[in-house]
Design an enzyme around this catalytic site. Structure first.
Site, short mmCIF file in Angstrom:
data_model
loop_
_atom_site.label_atom_id
_atom_site.label_comp_id
_atom_site.label_asym_id
_atom_site.label_seq_id
_atom_site.Cartn_x
_atom_site.Cartn_y
_atom_site.Cartn_z
N GLY A 170 0.82 -1.22 0.00
CA GLY A 170 0.00 0.00 0.00
C GLY A 170 0.84 1.25 0.00
N GLU B 280 10.84 3.23 6.19
CA GLU B 280 10.66 1.77 6.24
C GLU B 280 11.65 1.21 7.26
N THR C 45 5.62 -6.91 3.38
CA THR C 45 5.32 -8.33 3.63
C THR C 45 5.23 -9.12 2.34
N CYS C 46 4.45 -8.65 1.40
CA CYS C 46 4.17 -9.43 0.18
C CYS C 46 5.46 -9.82 -0.53
N CYS D 52 3.45 -13.17 -0.07
CA CYS D 52 2.95 -13.74 -1.34
C CYS D 52 4.06 -14.26 -2.27
N LYS E 155 6.45 -17.06 -0.86
CA LYS E 155 5.53 -18.19 -0.61
C LYS E 155 5.18 -18.90 -1.92
N ALA F 252 9.51 4.95 12.09
CA ALA F 252 8.93 6.29 12.26
C ALA F 252 7.79 6.23 13.25
N TYR G 148 -5.31 -19.38 5.69
CA TYR G 148 -4.50 -19.29 4.47
C TYR G 148 -3.09 -19.85 4.69
N ASN H 75 -2.75 -23.67 5.59
CA ASN H 75 -2.95 -24.63 4.50
C ASN H 75 -1.88 -24.51 3.42
N GLU H 76 -1.40 -23.29 3.19
CA GLU H 76 -0.35 -23.14 2.18
C GLU H 76 0.95 -23.79 2.65
N ARG I 217 -12.26 -20.89 7.17
CA ARG I 217 -13.55 -20.25 7.41
C ARG I 217 -13.75 -19.15 6.35
N THR J 129 -2.82 -8.24 -0.81
CA THR J 129 -1.97 -7.26 -1.48
C THR J 129 -2.71 -6.40 -2.50
N ALA K 255 -7.49 -16.53 -3.37
CA ALA K 255 -7.00 -17.89 -3.62
C ALA K 255 -6.20 -18.39 -2.43
N HIS L 270 -11.51 -26.27 -25.75
CA HIS L 270 -11.30 -27.70 -25.50
C HIS L 270 -9.94 -28.15 -25.99
N GLU M 211 -12.88 -25.18 -19.31
CA GLU M 211 -14.11 -25.32 -20.09
C GLU M 211 -15.26 -25.82 -19.20
C1 LIG Z 1 3.05 -15.71 4.35
C2 LIG Z 1 2.10 -14.73 3.70
C3 LIG Z 1 1.61 -15.01 2.45
C4 LIG Z 1 0.74 -14.12 1.84
N1 LIG Z 1 0.26 -14.44 0.61
C5 LIG Z 1 -0.57 -13.59 -0.02
C6 LIG Z 1 -1.04 -13.89 -1.32
O1 LIG Z 1 -0.72 -14.93 -1.90
N2 LIG Z 1 -1.85 -13.00 -1.93
C7 LIG Z 1 -2.23 -11.82 -1.32
O2 LIG Z 1 -2.96 -11.03 -1.93
N3 LIG Z 1 -1.80 -11.52 -0.06
C8 LIG Z 1 -0.99 -12.38 0.59
N4 LIG Z 1 -0.53 -12.06 1.84
C9 LIG Z 1 -1.00 -10.80 2.48
C10 LIG Z 1 -0.19 -9.59 1.96
O3 LIG Z 1 1.19 -9.83 2.11
C11 LIG Z 1 -0.60 -8.32 2.72
O4 LIG Z 1 -2.00 -8.18 2.65
C12 LIG Z 1 0.08 -7.08 2.16
O5 LIG Z 1 1.46 -7.18 2.17
C13 LIG Z 1 -0.36 -5.82 2.94
O6 LIG Z 1 0.31 -4.69 2.47
P1 LIG Z 1 0.51 -3.42 3.41
O7 LIG Z 1 1.10 -2.37 2.54
O8 LIG Z 1 -0.73 -3.12 4.13
O9 LIG Z 1 1.57 -3.87 4.51
P2 LIG Z 1 2.99 -4.54 4.42
O10 LIG Z 1 3.29 -5.07 3.08
O11 LIG Z 1 3.08 -5.44 5.58
O12 LIG Z 1 3.99 -3.30 4.63
C14 LIG Z 1 4.11 -2.61 5.84
C15 LIG Z 1 5.53 -2.12 5.98
O13 LIG Z 1 5.60 -1.18 7.04
C16 LIG Z 1 6.83 -1.33 7.73
N5 LIG Z 1 6.64 -0.71 9.05
C17 LIG Z 1 5.79 -1.09 10.04
N6 LIG Z 1 5.84 -0.22 11.07
C18 LIG Z 1 6.72 0.75 10.71
C19 LIG Z 1 7.19 1.95 11.34
N7 LIG Z 1 6.74 2.34 12.53
N8 LIG Z 1 8.12 2.69 10.70
C20 LIG Z 1 8.59 2.32 9.48
N9 LIG Z 1 8.16 1.21 8.83
C21 LIG Z 1 7.24 0.44 9.44
C22 LIG Z 1 7.02 -2.84 7.74
O14 LIG Z 1 8.38 -3.16 7.94
C23 LIG Z 1 6.53 -3.22 6.34
O15 LIG Z 1 7.56 -3.24 5.40
C24 LIG Z 1 0.35 -12.92 2.49
C25 LIG Z 1 0.86 -12.63 3.76
C26 LIG Z 1 1.73 -13.53 4.36
C27 LIG Z 1 2.27 -13.21 5.73
N1 LIG Z 2 -3.27 -16.65 -0.62
C1 LIG Z 2 -3.48 -15.51 0.01
O1 LIG Z 2 -4.09 -14.58 -0.51
C2 LIG Z 2 -2.95 -15.32 1.41
C3 LIG Z 2 -1.99 -16.17 1.91
C4 LIG Z 2 -1.52 -15.97 3.19
C5 LIG Z 2 -2.03 -14.95 3.96
N2 LIG Z 2 -2.98 -14.12 3.45
C6 LIG Z 2 -3.57 -13.04 4.26
O2 LIG Z 2 -2.94 -12.98 5.51
C7 LIG Z 2 -3.90 -13.14 6.54
C8 LIG Z 2 -3.27 -13.90 7.68
O3 LIG Z 2 -3.14 -15.27 7.34
P1 LIG Z 2 -3.38 -16.40 8.43
O4 LIG Z 2 -3.41 -17.71 7.75
O5 LIG Z 2 -2.44 -16.18 9.56
O6 LIG Z 2 -4.82 -15.99 8.99
P2 LIG Z 2 -6.29 -16.60 8.76
O7 LIG Z 2 -7.20 -15.59 9.31
O8 LIG Z 2 -6.47 -17.06 7.37
O9 LIG Z 2 -6.31 -17.90 9.68
C9 LIG Z 2 -6.07 -17.81 11.04
C10 LIG Z 2 -6.28 -19.19 11.67
O10 LIG Z 2 -5.82 -19.16 13.01
C11 LIG Z 2 -6.81 -19.64 13.89
N3 LIG Z 2 -6.65 -18.88 15.14
C12 LIG Z 2 -6.83 -17.56 15.31
N4 LIG Z 2 -6.56 -17.20 16.58
C13 LIG Z 2 -6.17 -18.33 17.23
C14 LIG Z 2 -5.74 -18.63 18.53
N5 LIG Z 2 -5.71 -17.70 19.48
N6 LIG Z 2 -5.41 -19.90 18.82
C15 LIG Z 2 -5.47 -20.85 17.87
N7 LIG Z 2 -5.86 -20.64 16.61
C16 LIG Z 2 -6.21 -19.39 16.30
C17 LIG Z 2 -8.12 -19.38 13.18
O11 LIG Z 2 -9.10 -20.28 13.64
C18 LIG Z 2 -7.75 -19.61 11.73
O12 LIG Z 2 -7.84 -20.95 11.39
C19 LIG Z 2 -5.08 -13.84 5.91
O13 LIG Z 2 -6.28 -13.52 6.54
C20 LIG Z 2 -5.03 -13.35 4.50
O14 LIG Z 2 -5.82 -12.18 4.38
C21 LIG Z 2 -3.46 -14.31 2.18
#
Ligand SMILES: Cc1cc2nc3c(=O)[nH]c(=O)nc-3n(C[C@H](O)[C@H](O)[C@H](O)COP(=O)(O)OP(=O)(O)OC[C@H]3O[C@@H](n4cnc5c(N)ncnc54)[C@H](O)[C@@H]3O)c2cc1C
Ligand SMILES: NC(=O)c1ccc[n+]([C@@H]2O[C@H](COP(=O)([O-])OP(=O)(O)OC[C@H]3O[C@@H](n4cnc5c(N)ncnc54)[C@H](O)[C@@H]3O)[C@@H](O)[C@H]2O)c1
Length: 448
Positions: free
Chosen positions: A16, A35, A42-43, A48, A51, A115, A178, A181-182, A205, A312, A342, A437, A442
């Site tokens: 963002g 930063e 994160t992404c 993402c 991963k 910051a 997410y 399972n991944e 869920r 993302t 997904a 096909h 399809e």
């Molecule tokens: C393992 C995993 C897999 C994922 N897979 C997918 C996917 O396949 N598809 C998908 O759409 N989404 C996926 N996501 C979710 C996706 O990564 C996030 O939704 C996305 O990165 C959010 O973007 P953002 O800009 O809000 O925050 P972020 O990308 O988290 O960026 C925030 C940044 O702020 C910095 N920051 C924090 N506090 C401060 C501060 N005080 N001063 C300076 N810098 C600071 C952090 O270091 C970080 O770099 C996944 C997430 C994880 C953890």
């Molecule tokens: N393919 C993708 O787009 C992708 C992949 C990874 C992450 N993400 C994003 O990142 C977010 C975080 O991913 P995630 O898998 O950590 O979250 P999630 O919300 O998908 O799943 C969290 C899981 O943790 C369990 N849980 C929550 N609190 C708990 C507790 N106190 N004790 C035990 N179990 C608990 C919930 O029941 C749930 O099964 C997702 O919601 C998603 O938006 C997206």
């Protein structure tokens, strides 16, 4: 001449923050971003992108097995985790460089520091320097939530999973969303014995029950164990480094690694929000209006820190809408309906729109069409793994309310199909399209 150092100061260079900063600068704003970790967020750095690369790497385990049924002799195939890990981390470095370059090319000044907000127009960097800005954008994302219990410090989160020195022989994954399972799929394909535990009796869920059930069944067939209605109680570290995990309702489990995938919490701590008057909601996320503006006029927030939809492309859209609204003279809001999503499990899930249960809850009734099929490739490969496509339609108009898929490449197929669902097309519109096909997609125009 402005009284401020910058027109915009963004905190956090993730999905963002980078989009908002780059586009605002292109509109002519003087922009800086802080930063605290690595540009890309994160992404790019630990979400993402790395991963998905691990998902590709993991899937070769099945591809190599299947290849033999297509006539390929695969002798001596072996897997080198360190090679994959380092190649993935190398690409993360490359992307980190590209994101940094993009910001710099747009004239955005980068501070590699943490910051905090010390006034409606003032930022203080960890080095002590103060900066002023007409607008402040909080884009600090979220971090893994770790449940608190005795011995929780012995577990890891997805952040550390990308840096492991070896694939653990036995992994317990806590959570069933997410990330759970991944990573269950990734570790399982790499040969680990994977157990996934969840406090409720279901996984993923929010996804349609039929595709959730199919993933559970296929995952179990692949050898992943599930423990439902299990709350983690204690982890004890044994002399040999293994971990004994106690949980409610089940026997203790001995593993080599515990991975928490229990959701992500907004990064708001220590940002100075309370002092300056920025409000957070009951989930700890920053409260914003439809233009991502907080309770303080000069301060906005986008992405995971607002916990609207933690994806993302949503963070990017919110960043773009912010820049268009504040610096582009085009007030823009983000539409949250019909967002495709997904799960990159093995096989992956993809979905858009309402589940069958949601449609019934909303309209009292709905029409459901499905295709439950074994992909051609799986037939030749002797892989007894069936795909499921499900279309949920309005009972009277036939409008497609939701589409749910589990099967190879379903996220790739879903992106195109989501355009049709978003456009409000009907089952008849899908059927009027001639099948392509032979493909798996399809099935979307042949649903019964
Ligand atoms: C393992 C995993 C897999 C994922 N897979 C997918 C996917 O396949 N598809 C998908 O759409 N989404 C996926 N996501 C979710 C996706 O990564 C996030 O939704 C996305 O990165 C959010 O973007 P953002 O800009 O809000 O925050 P972020 O990308 O988290 O960026 C925030 C940044 O702020 C910095 N920051 C924090 N506090 C401060 C501060 N005080 N001063 C300076 N810098 C600071 C952090 O270091 C970080 O770099 C996944 C997430 C994880 C953890
Ligand atoms: N393919 C993708 O787009 C992708 C992949 C990874 C992450 N993400 C994003 O990142 C977010 C975080 O991913 P995630 O898998 O950590 O979250 P999630 O919300 O998908 O799943 C969290 C899981 O943790 C369990 N849980 C929550 N609190 C708990 C507790 N106190 N004790 C035990 N179990 C608990 C919930 O029941 C749930 O099964 C997702 O919601 C998603 O938006 C997206």
């Amino acid at each position: 001449m402005s009284d401020y150092d910058y027109d915009l100061f963004t905190i956090g260079a993730g999905s963002g923050g980078v989009r908002a900063s780059r586009v605002s600068a292109a509109y002519g704003a003087r922009v800086a971003v802080a930063e605290e970790f690595r540009v890309g967020g994160t992404c790019v750095i630990r979400g993402c992108v790395p991963k998905k690369m691990l998902v590709y790497g993991a899937h070769f385990a099945e591809d190599l097995e299947d290849a033999q049924h297509f006539g390929w002799e695969i002798e001596g195939a072996k897997f080198d985790w360190i090679k994959l890990r380092d190649n993935v981390l190398g690409d993360v470095d490359r992307l980190n460089g590209l994101y940094t370059q993009t910001l710099e090319n747009n004239g955005v000044e980068i501070y590699n520091e943490r910051a905090t907000i010390t006034g409606p127009h003032e930022i203080t960097l960890s080095g002590g320097e103060k900066k002023t800005a007409r607008h402040i954008l909080i884009a600090t994302g979220a971090r893994p939530y770790v449940p608190s219990f005795e011995g929780h410090e012995y577990g890891i989160t997805s952040n550390e999973a990308f840096h492991l020195d070896a694939i653990p022989a036995r992994v317990l994954i806590v959570g069933a969303g997410y990330i759970a399972n991944e990573f269950a799929g990734i570790f399982n394909e790499f040969g680990a014995q994977v157990t996934l535990m969840n406090r409720s009796d279901q996984l993923l869920r929010g996804y349609d029950e039929s595709v959730r059930d199919r993933l559970l069944q296929i995952s179990m067939t692949k050898g992943i164990d599930f423990r439902f209605n299990a709350e983690i109680e204690k982890i004890v570290r044994n002399e040999d480094g293994s971990l004994t995990v106690s949980m409610s309702g089940h026997d203790p489990l001995e593993v080599d690694c515990v991975l928490y995938a229990t959701g992500r919490v907004p990064n708001v701590e220590g940002l100075g929000l309370g002092e300056v008057g920025v409000e957070v909601n009951e989930r700890g996320a920053i409260s914003v209006d439809e233009h991502s503006r907080t309770a303080i006029d000069s301060i906005y927030a986008v992405g995971d820190v607002t916990d609207r939809v933690q994806l993302t492309p949503v963070a990017i859209r919110e960043g773009q809408a912010f820049a268009d609204t504040v610096f582009g003279g085009k007030p823009t809001t983000v539409e949250y309906g019909c967002i495709p999503a997904a799960v990159f499990s093995h096989p992956p899930i993809a979905a858009v729109g309402m589940t069958e249960a949601q449609a019934i809850e909303t309209f009292g009734t709905c029409k459901v069409y499905t295709s439950d099929f074994r992909p051609m490739k799986n037939v030749v490969a002797h892989r007894n793994e069936r795909s499921l496509y499900k279309m949920v339609c309005h009972a009277d108009t036939g409008k497609v309310l939701g589409l749910h898929m589990i099967g190879p490449d379903s996220p790739e197929i879903m992106q195109a199909a989501a355009v049709a669902v978003k456009a409000g097309l009907t089952k008849d519109d899908f059927d009027a399209t001639v099948a392509l096909h032979p493909t798996m997609s399809e099935e979307l125009v042949l649903l019964k």
